[in-house]
Scaffold this motif. Structure first.
Motif: not given
Length: 225
Positions: A32-36
């Protein structure tokens, strides 16, 4: 070369990550984008492979965020998605993607696309790098020293490529390590020194300069004639 993959399809993401690692890339993969986004805040990636259909916040929204003011403005982003309509492609490219790829894609083609956008971002349009009597072809991982082939390991090729991409720069040990290894890889304390020793032995002792208290740098081209 360290790559960030943002792909929520676990089968595809795992396959892409494994395939790129087998070709010599250091790869971190998030679903997901938050982890990235958290990883990008403290890790210097050379390129991002971004899926658009992410859970929660859409991939296009993350792309717009990364293309705002900040250090990620120039980091190459390759969009990888099933959205193949012309409007989707235009939106992705206009938001800041450097390439727009439609699933499914072969890992070898993705690797070639990554090398192409990296050449453009580094101002190296030609696929052959020359430094003194040293020639390096990133696509084939082929090294010639004074016209004779040199066999390097994948990690040694990655280190050589990093040095050649920064010919005027002293690279701190911490930065080199971040570029060569992903989060999940265990790193021995003297691993970098061993790789540098091997490059010097296989090519030339003057290939890598040790700058005491700062890091390592590529030797001048005139010393490698």
């Amino acid at each position: 070369m360290r790559i960030l993959i943002v792909e929520d399809d676990r089968l595809l993401g795992d396959g892409l990550a494994a395939g790129l690692r087998s070709l010599g890339f250091a790869v971190d993969w998030f679903t997901d984008g938050a982890q990235a986004d958290a990883a990008l805040s403290h890790t210097p990636y050379d390129a991002i492979v971004l899926d658009l259909g992410l859970p929660g916040r859409d991939g296009l929204a993350w792309l717009a965020r990364w293309r705002g003011p900040g250090p990620l403005q120039s980091t190459p982003v390759l969009v990888l998605t099933a959205r193949d309509g012309i409007d989707h492609r235009i939106a992705g490219l206009d938001t800041g993607a450097d390439d727009y790829l439609i699933k499914p894609i072969e890992t070898t083609e993705l690797a070639a696309r990554l090398r192409a956008v990296l050449r453009r971002s580094q101002g190296r349009p030609q696929p052959l790098w020359q430094h003194g009597a040293l020639s390096y072809q990133p696509a084939a991982k082929a090294v010639l020293w004074r016209g004779k082939p040199v066999v390097l390991t994948a990690r040694e090729c990655a280190l050589l490529e990093l040095l050649l991409a920064n010919p005027q720069r002293v690279l701190p040990k911490s930065l080199i390590t971040e570029k060569l290894y992903s989060f999940e890889q265990e790193i021995e304390s003297n691993a970098l020194e061993v790789h540098i020793h091997h490059l010097r032995r296989k090519i030339d002792p003057k290939l890598v300069r040790t700058v005491r208290g700062m890091g390592y740098a590529l030797g001048p081209a005139e010393d490698l004639a």
